[in-house]
Design a protein around this motif. Structure first.
Motif, mmCIF file in Angstrom:
data_model
loop_
_atom_site.group_PDB
_atom_site.id
_atom_site.type_symbol
_atom_site.label_atom_id
_atom_site.label_comp_id
_atom_site.label_asym_id
_atom_site.label_seq_id
_atom_site.Cartn_x
_atom_site.Cartn_y
_atom_site.Cartn_z
ATOM 1 N N ARG A 108 0.815 -1.216 0.000
ATOM 2 C CA ARG A 108 0.000 0.000 0.000
ATOM 3 C C ARG A 108 0.853 1.273 0.000
ATOM 4 N N LYS A 109 2.155 1.124 0.161
ATOM 5 C CA LYS A 109 3.023 2.305 0.145
ATOM 6 C C LYS A 109 3.067 2.908 -1.260
ATOM 7 N N GLY A 110 3.509 4.157 -1.325
ATOM 8 C CA GLY A 110 3.618 4.833 -2.616
ATOM 9 C C GLY A 110 4.622 4.151 -3.535
ATOM 10 N N LYS A 111 4.432 4.357 -4.840
ATOM 11 C CA LYS A 111 5.291 3.712 -5.831
ATOM 12 C C LYS A 111 6.753 4.107 -5.643
ATOM 13 N N ASP A 112 7.014 5.379 -5.421
ATOM 14 C CA ASP A 112 8.391 5.841 -5.238
ATOM 15 C C ASP A 112 8.995 5.274 -3.952
ATOM 16 N N THR A 113 8.176 5.199 -2.885
ATOM 17 C CA THR A 113 8.669 4.639 -1.628
ATOM 18 C C THR A 113 9.051 3.173 -1.807
ATOM 19 N N LEU A 114 8.195 2.408 -2.496
ATOM 20 C CA LEU A 114 8.495 0.993 -2.745
ATOM 21 C C LEU A 114 9.752 0.836 -3.583
ATOM 22 N N TYR A 115 9.901 1.695 -4.581
ATOM 23 C CA TYR A 115 11.091 1.616 -5.441
ATOM 24 C C TYR A 115 12.361 1.847 -4.618
ATOM 25 N N ASN A 116 12.350 2.872 -3.763
ATOM 26 C CA ASN A 116 13.523 3.167 -2.941
ATOM 27 C C ASN A 116 13.790 2.059 -1.923
ATOM 28 N N ALA A 171 17.239 -0.223 -1.506
ATOM 29 C CA ALA A 171 17.934 -0.337 -0.219
ATOM 30 C C ALA A 171 18.016 -1.802 0.213
ATOM 31 N N LEU A 172 16.937 -2.555 0.033
ATOM 32 C CA LEU A 172 16.926 -3.963 0.459
ATOM 33 C C LEU A 172 17.852 -4.812 -0.399
ATOM 34 N N ALA A 173 18.022 -4.439 -1.659
ATOM 35 C CA ALA A 173 18.987 -5.167 -2.488
ATOM 36 C C ALA A 173 20.399 -5.004 -1.924
ATOM 37 N N ARG A 174 20.712 -3.801 -1.444
ATOM 38 C CA ARG A 174 22.029 -3.580 -0.832
ATOM 39 C C ARG A 174 22.154 -4.359 0.481
ATOM 40 N N TRP A 175 21.100 -4.310 1.310
ATOM 41 C CA TRP A 175 21.146 -5.057 2.573
ATOM 42 C C TRP A 175 21.235 -6.562 2.318
ATOM 43 N N THR A 205 21.266 9.960 4.338
ATOM 44 C CA THR A 205 21.037 8.871 3.389
ATOM 45 C C THR A 205 21.307 7.512 4.032
ATOM 46 N N ALA A 206 22.375 7.430 4.828
ATOM 47 C CA ALA A 206 22.657 6.182 5.540
ATOM 48 C C ALA A 206 21.527 5.850 6.509
ATOM 49 N N ASN A 207 20.985 6.858 7.165
ATOM 50 C CA ASN A 207 19.869 6.634 8.094
ATOM 51 C C ASN A 207 18.623 6.142 7.373
ATOM 52 N N LEU A 208 18.412 6.576 6.132
ATOM 53 C CA LEU A 208 17.265 6.094 5.364
ATOM 54 C C LEU A 208 17.392 4.599 5.090
#
Length: 338
Positions: A117-125, A129-133, A175-178
């Motif tokens: 249900r999150k926004g498209k841009d939020t999901l994309y970001n 981030a999860l790919a890096r984690w 950015t690191a905190n995000l």
């Protein structure tokens, strides 16, 4: 002389070499055994009797300090064991079985309905981030993610490096905190799913305060409006857009997505975020003030009959779509004003 395959197969399990670490009972300085405490491969465990399906079963739990790191000595191990015994009394012990690895669970997280249900841009970001984690924590089980692993990733982000096959330059603390917030979202979901009982300590970096931008005075804004009219072939539309932002308080992207169906001229109100894509996901209704009402009536009188948007795209052709941005027009207007 080599053993044949049949000879090797005939060896009993007690004769086969056991390379796995064994649980060794822990003893104190006077060689007295400490009830329930064990050690394997340098890590402390406590053995507890638990109810599993109506049957009492002995199970060994790895011990962790309050900062979710393993105990370093016997004193810390005894304290951690008491905490685990208290968890058993309060029925707070983690569920049995192996927990999912981070690479698998982050996909489970992204598939959850509340995440979708999150926004498209939020999901994309979040996916980026999860790919890096996942590259950093991929094979680590979610209940084994500890503070040093998290800190190591964040230090890499601050220093810059290669992530998911692509070099990324050093980032700011914000950015690191995000990225840290995204990890916390996933671990909170794993906590809700019962994979562990406490989050690892995740301390955000201290961010520099956002510099305050000087606001335009009424005189400066009027000068900008005059420049907007003649800055480009879309000057009139950009002029309307700037006035709408000033009179309604809408955000840039929100204003571009407003339809004429969201404007109620009779009741003198406009709904912002009716598409569900507002920053907080909630629509809000703005009552007309004198300036906003006059502007919208003026725009309504000369709007294109085949367009549903307040600010249609100048390049839409036969398509009915809204403008994407007026950034270029803004730069031209500011240049003319100066």
């Amino acid at each position: 002389m080599k053993r044949s395959e049949s000879d090797s197969a005939s060896l009993s399990s007690t004769q086969r070499p056991d390379h796995a670490g064994k649980f060794i009972a822990v003893r104190d300085s006077r060689n007295r055994r400490l009830a329930g405490l064990y050690q394997r491969n340098g890590r402390y465990y406590v053995q507890l009797w638990i109810d599993r399906g109506g049957k009492k079963t002995a199970r060994r739990f790895p011990l962790l300090r309050e900062d979710v790191c393993p105990p370093r000595n016997l004193v810390e191990a005894k304290e951690a064991a008491e905490i685990k015994r208290n968890d058993r009394r309060e029925n707070k012990l983690p569920t049995a079985g192996l927990k999912p690895i981070f690479a698998d669970y982050q996909a489970t997280y992204l598939a959850k309905a509340k995440v979708q249900r999150k926004g498209k841009d939020t999901l994309y970001n979040e996916r980026l981030a999860l790919a890096r984690w996942a590259e950093h924590l991929g094979r680590v089980r979610v209940d084994r993610i500890i503070t040093p692993l998290i800190v190591a990733f964040l230090e890499r982000r601050l220093a810059g490096g290669t992530f998911v096959g692509k070099y990324l330059p050093p980032v700011t603390a914000r950015t690191a905190n995000l990225d840290l917030i995204v990890l916390r979202n996933v671990l909170n979901a794993a906590l809700d799913d019962g994979h562990f009982l406490a989050l690892p300590r995740m301390k955000a970096f201290e961010e520099k305060p956002t510099p305050k931008r000087p606001l335009l005075t009424p005189t400066e804004f009027e000068r900008l409006l005059e420049s907007a009219k003649n800055c480009s072939k879309n000057g009139e539309q950009f002029h309307d857009y700037l006035r709408f932002l000033a009179f309604s308080g809408a955000r840039e992207a929100e204003a571009l997505r407003i339809r004429w169906a969201d404007v109620d001229v009779e009741d003198e109100r406009v709904t912002i975020g009716a598409d569900g894509l507002a920053k907080n996901g909630e629509a809000r209704t703005i009552e007309f003030n004198a300036h906003l009402g006059a502007l919208l009536r003026e725009m309504d009188a000369r709007r294109a009959p085949d367009c549903a948007w307040l600010f249609p795209s100048p390049q839409r052709g036969a398509r009915d779509e809204h403008a994407r941005t007026f950034r270029e027009s803004l730069l031209l207007a500011r240049k003319r004003r100066n």
